[in-house]
Structure formats: structure tokens, C-alpha cells
Design a protein around this motif. Structure first.
Motif, short mmCIF file in Angstrom:
data_model
loop_
_atom_site.label_atom_id
_atom_site.label_comp_id
_atom_site.label_asym_id
_atom_site.label_seq_id
_atom_site.Cartn_x
_atom_site.Cartn_y
_atom_site.Cartn_z
N TRP B 14 0.89 -1.36 0.11
CA TRP B 14 -0.05 0.14 -0.05
C TRP B 14 0.75 1.10 -0.03
O TRP B 14 1.86 1.22 0.68
CB TRP B 14 -0.89 -0.18 1.33
CG TRP B 14 -1.85 -0.86 1.24
CD1 TRP B 14 -2.09 -2.13 2.11
CD2 TRP B 14 -3.38 -0.90 0.66
NE1 TRP B 14 -3.19 -2.60 1.69
CE2 TRP B 14 -4.05 -2.09 0.87
CE3 TRP B 14 -3.58 -0.01 -0.36
CZ2 TRP B 14 -5.05 -2.29 0.28
CZ3 TRP B 14 -5.00 -0.38 -1.00
CH2 TRP B 14 -5.72 -1.56 -0.54
N MET B 60 -1.27 -0.31 -4.48
CA MET B 60 -1.98 -1.30 -3.78
C MET B 60 -1.45 -2.59 -4.08
O MET B 60 -0.58 -2.86 -4.92
CB MET B 60 -3.39 -1.32 -4.52
CG MET B 60 -4.34 -0.12 -4.50
SD MET B 60 -6.02 -0.60 -4.87
CE MET B 60 -6.73 0.90 -4.38
N PRO B 61 -1.42 -3.54 -3.00
CA PRO B 61 -0.64 -4.92 -3.13
C PRO B 61 -1.07 -5.56 -4.52
O PRO B 61 -2.30 -5.47 -4.95
CB PRO B 61 -1.44 -5.73 -1.99
CG PRO B 61 -1.78 -4.57 -1.10
CD PRO B 61 -2.30 -3.56 -1.90
N GLY B 62 -0.20 -6.27 -4.91
CA GLY B 62 -0.33 -7.09 -6.49
C GLY B 62 0.13 -6.28 -7.63
O GLY B 62 -0.22 -6.64 -8.74
N VAL B 64 -0.53 -2.73 -8.52
CA VAL B 64 -1.76 -2.03 -8.77
C VAL B 64 -1.33 -0.49 -8.38
O VAL B 64 -0.71 -0.44 -7.21
CB VAL B 64 -2.92 -2.33 -8.59
CG1 VAL B 64 -4.18 -1.47 -9.14
CG2 VAL B 64 -3.41 -3.79 -8.88
#
Lengths: 374, 374, 374
Positions: B14, B60-62, B64
């Protein structure tokens, strides 16, 4: 804590969180040739920045809260939620400002969480919108009672000659039955036009928002008041949900017969992954994938089917009828990212836009959305 | 950590940061008297709030990410960057939303870091802008490959009759040679007009933005498509940088001969203080003074010289030619504050705005900017 | 620390805080029937989202600061404060950007803290507004000296043909006398119109903002320049405050006699609760209740009375005279929430809007506001 964006808390009840969302759409609409009013020029492939919102929400000591969402378009701006709230007791919350007048399950569910890129046609046709007003919500156990008095949307009331007001109320009964939830609800709405606002118009886009063409459209009608009744039902059970709403809108027209328009939808959805449909407080909420992309999983995948209709033919008004059957595939790779593909076939009758002079024809729409929010 | 504004990080990837910039301009333009179309009334001394942007960016996690920048004027609003990104692997990043279609070194360098208050005239003349699209970037070692498909700017696509699309690609080779960097690049662009968008216009302000008068201007041309080729070269070495770009724009016009317009610039800059020109990822970046005002130093001081030209005369179109020689002095007292003074002399020929009937004359411009960003 | 919203600080002088405010108004205006120009249609009951602002402020190492406030309406947007500041020494602060040109005690007091929903009529009638400019403030002991050069508001200067500039200066002497503060001040303003801006207009709403009808109105006047003088006095002592201002505006008109318009107000206020009126830096500040709702108290309650007038009749111009006597009740349950009810009776003479042909009549206004800010 991160809830999309960081949420800050302070002693005594202070809370603050930035807010934002971006929805990017692409799609295509295939209609018969020969649409009246050069309608075909407005269909075909289209792209759109559907929504770009930024804002803030927070809370203050003493039970006070607020939210401001600013919606920015290509060259326009407007306010979405913009209100102050007050928790007046264990069961009661007051809310003053720009807000939704309790329009029903689908409309009150945030546009971040709807099963299709656009809500059912009745939502647009009946002019659901935020209005400036004062509302109260009572919650106790399985029951929610909501009511408020409203003037009009911010754009309309910027004219000091607009003298519109409405009263709106909604009741929801949502008992837990085992691990499932039943949702039963109803709402009633009365809006009185006045001052310089002496007309109304009912119309809807065909499935997607990328076109501004409305095949069904009553045109502008002289009107005194609108009375609406709505019924809601839903069943939420783990991966599965079903929901349906039906609405009646009686338009009181000066010197001529009243018109009553109707619309509604039925929807079912199922999560293909081991995830759970989210519902609380009388609306659908965010589905948080159990095994997101960030954890090496693939996120949540949901399929949905919806049938919706709107009937704008009554009392001498020939606005047309539109029915749409749609399928959607929702992919939520991580909690705050959402990708959606949906297809819809619409049938129109007595349409305001004719195809080679014929008011009955079918159209196909295919749309996609990428969405991020915080 | 503070990067102008605080940047917040959370577990799992994050990240969140508010964004903003304010650019305040003042300047004067001295032209011959007798400009056609009362042009002189639009020159002289002028002030401007050149840009006021607020927004957010985050991750964001992943893998993004996202960014939203809202630009607010005196009574207008628009979106600058508004996109979602996804790191699809070690080398590849996808980006969906409103973004720049890989227009070249100078245009892709943020307007916070350009050597003059305005980019070279070709940037405006050839209509560089952000567009809604999907792009991919591949980075490996010294090589960057960028490409995407785009529709149009958000203002244009708000009309559902606009049917414009483009493909845009760029390649950069930027090897380190000792402590220096060589930048070689090229890009190609094809844009097809369609639907209600059947014309184009090429024009440029004279050096400063405070006037809306364009001395060179093709007027509105019926057009089918635009094809652009661009070449870029730069040399960055410690305090010194040199850069140059050249561009060709072929406008395909229905029923008449095509027109090819050209433009470009060459620029050199030198930091008088013990600071370093910042370059990475195929663009110029923020110069962070080693001895800022806050540390008892005076910050970074840079001098720049630029020669730029645009030629809008071809195939029967007499839009005029404009050449400008400019000098700028940039002062960066602390990392996020920037003061800039620049002077330019422009020569126009066959100009759209004539001086006492003569299309060839010279004008002098002197502009200043104060800028803060976070 | 939470100051409505969280304020973030970093090493070396970094500071950052989000900003926002929402003001929600409702009210009614009762005027005689038969107002000219269908004026009655614009009165009666009205609601308004008076202000919705979001923005940021911060500071950077080296004494640099900034603020950006974006004001969003129903479908419009504008910038309020948008400036960069620099602390040039112990006593001197420079400010560049969109800011108030030192218009006086009441106008420089933030609209969050005024005693009535709207400032006195002269504030609107004389066109107080933010302008783009460069200002300096010198503070030492009890003395504040402020001055600046300005162009025009951002909306006007977006036209490159506008050639307006002004010089504005203000002096305040505010000694502490025991536990009380005396405020004496004066300001002078000269604004020269030019370019395409060759006219001016002076008019004011009656007490509330929900209507756009102005009973007093000079209409558009050809004008060369405006010269204003203002005197300010106030006494702040614990729960009590009294303040008064008087202003003269000389409008230089080409080829005809000059007109001099006047206006002003006198106000007294008293806190019924054990709280203290807040004043510092030459303006009124936020009243923070000692026993807020969050601490089981009821917050701060203040009553205010104000008499204000504006005279737009001079030199052949018959814009009318308006006097208003008003009472207000302010309730501040917690520090950043404010509820306000006020009533005003206005007397107009030689009004631009007549009642059955008569330019002299009275009207009654009752308004409410709910306000939250951070």
C-alpha cells in the motif's frame, strides 16, 4: 490503517480518510441502421472516463461526521455526496446535505459495487439523483427506517426560482436466516415541482453509458408532481445473491390525465471463487477476495444475470418500452480493483428513436470497465 | 516520508500520496503595433495562474497503482493524469486511463521540470495532449519501448459522436557513458479522425502562455488523419544537458493535397551551482539542490538557452512560421519551489496575424514563474 | 495532530494538512408583492449548498508555505486561496498568488467565523474578492502593515484582454489593554480598469445568499478606476466583542461626474457560555468551546446583533440604499461544527427593484446554516 487510502484516527473520535475512484469504460453498441435523428452516429465503439472522484470523509468528537466527493469530468465538475452527519443516539443518525433520497437497494448500493457497469434502466429513467436535504435513519436489529425532506439537485437549486421539494421514506426488514440474509423493503416518494421547474422528462440509455442516445424518451412533459412507490426483495447466501425491485411513478400533469410509468429488474449472481457476497445496512457492499493477486491467488470472480425493463407508455405519452437481458463477469483481483465485462441485448417497442420508421427493434451492447477506488 | 507532501506506506505494498502544484506567471509581450484582429489588445503585460492541480496517487498490493490529477482554472476544471497502472512483470507496466501518448522527451517531462515556462512551440502547435487509452511500457537495461492505443482527450470524447483513435509508439536507447548519459529516441504516431471530428487546427502562442493570441495558425482544416514522426537526442552530464527534437506532422486532407508541418528545438542548460541535472526513465526529473535555502545555501541555479521553430506552411496552407531564441534562468531555492525568468525573441513569417499588413516581424517576450509542488 | 483534519509534520519544517469546508443553508425571504422584474419568484423559501471547498496547505523547509482551496458548486468550480508564501524574516511574510487584497476586518475574517451567515452588504456591493497578486505583511508587536499589487480575479484575467491592476494597503494597530484587545485599522485601495474591462457594477443581496436578486443595484457603469478608503475599529474582551467598519468607494467615470458610494456596519456579540471570542493577527478566529458536546457539555453559544448599510446613490446613479438590522444565534457544539440562525429586517430606498412601483419598502429574512470544516 489502509482502506484503499490511509485512514487516520485521533483521540476522542477524530477520523479522516481521503476518498477517490476512477472508472474507465470502453464498449460498443450495435443497432439497426436507419435510426432517426442520426442516432447511429452516436452508437458504435466508444470510450469514456465514466467517473473520476476525489474527496474526503471523516468524523469528529461528539458523533459528528462528514463526506465530500467531487466528481470531475472532461470539462465539468459536480458534487456527489456532500453532507454532515450526526449520530443522535444508539439507533438514530441524522444527515444534512447532498445525498440520495432513499431510492432503493440498487441505487443506494455504491456505483463501486453494482453487478453491471450501469444500474437497471429504471434508475436513469426515473431520474434517481442526489438532492440537498435533511434525513434521519433509525436502525434496530433487522429493521431500518429512513426518511427525509429534500429540495432538489445542486444544479437545479442554483437557480433561485426553482421551488421543488420532496419527501422520501424507505423501510427495510433484513432478518438473518441461518447463514443467509433475506432483504425485504419498500419506499415511497413524493416530489412537488414548483417555481420555474414545471416539467419533467423520463428517458434511459440502452445498457451502456458511453452513448448519450436514449431510445426510450418521453420528451419534456409539463408536470406538477411525481409520486413513486418501490418494492425491493433480495436473498444473500454466501456466494449467491438474488435481488429484484419494481417501481411505479405517477406523474401528475396539469390539465391532462396523469401518466404512470413502471420499471424494475431481477438479478442473480454467483461467485465462482471461494468468496462471499457482501451485504449490510440495507445495501450491497465491497466484495473482498479471500485469495487476492497479492497473495498469489486470482482474486474473486462473479457472474451475474439481470433482466430489467422500463415502460414509458401511459396516459397518452408514448415514450417507449425497453427490456434488457444482460450477463456480466466481474473480476476483483485485489480488494480495491475491479474489472467488469458485460453484454446486454435490449428490445425496444414504441421507441422514441425509430429504425427506418419502425419503433420496435433489438440492439446489442458489450461493455467493459476497469475501476480503482480508495 | 515527505516528498513535498507526506507519503504513506502500508504492509503488502500500500502507498498513498496527495499531489498538487501551483504555477503563477507574470510577463509581457512586445509586438509591433497594427496587429490584425486587434491582436495588440491581447498582448502587453499579463498575469496568470498557469496551473493549480490537486490530486492523489498510490499503489495497492499486487502491483496496482493509480494517479488522479485535477486541474482547476479560474472557472474551469479538467483532468490531467487519471489512470490505473499494473506492473505485469519485471519489465512491463500497463497503464489504462488518461495519459500522454508518448509524445517525446520534452512533452513527457513533467511541466514542473521544463527549462522554460512553456515548452517549445511545436508542442502546442501539434496539439500534444493527454488521451484516454491503454498503453504498455517495456524497460530493460538502457532500452525503453512504449506503445498504446488511444481514443481522444476527455473533452472531445464527452461527445458520443466523436470517433477518433490513435496508435502511438516510442523507443528510447539511453546508455550510460562514463558519468554521462546519452539519450536517443524516436516515436511514431498515427491518429485517425472520425465521426463528428472531421477537422484539425495547428497553432501556437508566442513563447508565453499569458496571451491566447496565436501569430501562427492554420485555421481549421478539414482532415482525415495525422501521421507524426519524431526524433529525440540528448546528452546529460553532471551540471550540463543538451537536448534536441525534431517532428514531422503529415495531415491527410480529404480531396486536396496533404500538408506536412514541421517543428523542433535545440536546448542547452548548465547549472551554475554544484548540482546535477536529473534524468531517468527517458525524461528529465526534479533537480534537488544540494545546498538549499533551508540548509543556509542558496539552492540550485540553472541557465538555459533554447532555439525552437515551427513551420505551418505547406500544401497550400499558409499558417506561418515562428522561430524563437530564448534564455532562461531557473532558481530552485528548495527542492519543491522553483522560480523561473525567461526571455524570448520570436521571428514570424507568413504569420496568420499581420502587423500593418506585413506577415513578417519580430516580437519580444519576458516571463516569470513561481512554482510550488508536492 | 488533528486540527479538524490530521496535520503532518516532518523534519526540517515540512508540514501538510488537507482542508475542507461544507456550508449548508436554508432560509426564507418575505418581501412585498409586486416586485418588478418578477422579483417575487426569486424570493420565498430557498436552500443552498453555500460552499463546498477542498484543498491542501503546507510548509516546506526554508520558510516556504502554500495553500490551495478549490470551491465546488452544483456545476461550477473556482479557486479560493491559491498562493505560495515565504517568511522573508522575523517580521516579514511575502505571499504570491490568489488572495484577498486586505479588504478589512470582516472580509479578511474567514467565512467560517463570521457572526452572520453573510457578511455585511457592503462586502458584496463593493465587490470584495480574491485577486492574483504579490503582497507583503510586516508584523511587529501590536502593529501589522500589509500591502500588495494585484491584477484581477482569476475568472476575469482568463481573458488576455483584461488589463486591470490595483494597489492595496492596510494598517492595523491592536494593543492589549489588560485582558482586552483594541483593534484600530484602516486601508486604502486603488484599482485601475483597463483593456476590455471598462465597466463596473455595485449591488448586494438582501441579507441572505439563497436568492440572486439584488434590490439595490447600480447596473453596469462605464468606469476608469475605483478608489476605496476603509476604517476599522473593534474591541474584544473575553465573551464580548464589538466591531465597526466604514467604507467609501469613489468610482471614476469617463466623461461624467464621479460617484462616491458608502457602506459599513456596526456589530456586537456576546458568548452566553463560558467561552472566549478569538482574535489574532488582525482578524477574528475560531471559537473553540471549552465544554463541547464530546465532553458532555453543550458547546459555545453566541448571540450577535449587527446593523449594516450600503448607499449606492450618488453622482446621478440611483442604485438605491439598503439598511439591515440583524440578530444571530451561533451554536458551536464542537470545535469544527457550527450551526447558525439569523434574522434580518432590511429597509430599502430608491431601490433598483420596486414594489408596485415604489422604491421604498421593507423585507424580512430568516436564514440557517450548518457548517463543518477541517
Amino acid at each position: 490503517a489502509f482502506k484503499g487510502a490511509p485512514e487516520f484516527s485521533g483521540e476522542g473520535g477524530w477520523r479522516f480518510k481521503p476518498r477517490g475512484r476512477v472508472q474507465l469504460d470502453a464498449g460498443g453498441i450495435n443497432a439497426p441502421s436507419g435510426l432517426s435523428g442520426s442516432g447511429n452516429d452516436r452508437l458504435g465503439v466508444g470510450t469514456e472516463l465514466r467517473r473520476a472522484w476525489i474527496g474526503f470523509e471523516g468524523a469528529m468528537p461528539g458523533g459528528v461526521g462528514y463526506r465530500v466527493d467531487v466528481s470531475v469530468g472532461g470539462s465539468s465538475v459536480s458534487l456527489a455526496d456532500a453532507f454532515v452527519s450526526y449520530k443522535a443516539g444508539r439507533h438514530v443518525t441524522l444527515k444534512l446535505g447532498n445525498q440520495k433520497p432513499f431510492t432503493g437497494l440498487e441505487d443506494l448500493t455504491a456505483n463501486l459495487y453494482t453487478s453491471f457497469t450501469e444500474r437497471s434502466a429504471v434508475s436513469e429513467a426515473f431520474g434517481f439523483e442526489r438532492r440537498l436535504g435533511l434525513s434521519a435513519q433509525y436502525t434496530s436489529g433487522d429493521v431500518i427506517v429512513q426518511g427525509g425532506v429534500f429540495s432538489d439537485n445542486l444544479s437545479t437549486i442554483s437557480a433561485d426560482t426553482a421551488k421543488v421539494w420532496s419527501v422520501d421514506g424507505r423501510v427495510v426488514f433484513a432478518p438473518k436466516l441461518g447463514s443467509s440474509t433475506l432483504h425485504l423493503g419498500g419506499s415511497a416518494h413524493y416530489k412537488e415541482l414548483g417555481g420555474s421547474v414545471v416539467s419533467s422528462r423520463y428517458r434511459a440509455r440502452p445498457f451502456l453509458h458511453s452513448t448519450d442516445l436514449r431510445l426510450v424518451d418521453t420528451g419534456t412533459l409539463a408536470a406538477d408532481s411525481e409520486t413513486q412507490l418501490m418494492l425491493e426483495g433480495a436473498w444473500i447466501s454466501g456466494r449467491f445473491h438474488a435481488s429484484a425491485e419494481s417501481r411505479w411513478m405517477k406523474v401528475s400533469r396539469p390539465g391532462v390525465a396523469n401518466s404512470t410509468f413502471t420499471g424494475g429488474y431481477g438479478e442473480v449472481g454467483y461467485l465462482l471463487t471461494d468468496d462471499t457476497t457482501a451485504y449490510s445496512g440495507g445495501v450491497f457492499k465491497r466484495i473482498k477476495p479471500r485469495h487476492g493477486l497479492d497473495k498469489g491467488g486470482m482474486g474473486a470472480v462473479q457472474v451475474n444475470a439481470r433482466y430489467d425493463w422500463v415502460d414509458l407508455v401511459d396516459g397518452g405519452i408514448m415514450g417507449g418500452r425497453q427490456k434488457t437481458a444482460g450477463l456480466s463477469l466481474v473480476w476483483i483481483p485485489v480488494s480495491n480493483l475491479r474489472l467488469l465485462v458485460n453484454y446486454g441485448h435490449s428490445w425496444v417497442d414504441d421507441a422514441a428513436v425509430t429504425a427506418d420508421g419502425d419503433g420496435s427493434y433489438g440492439i446489442d451492447s458489450m461493455g467493459m470497465r476497469a475501476q480503482i477506488d480508495f
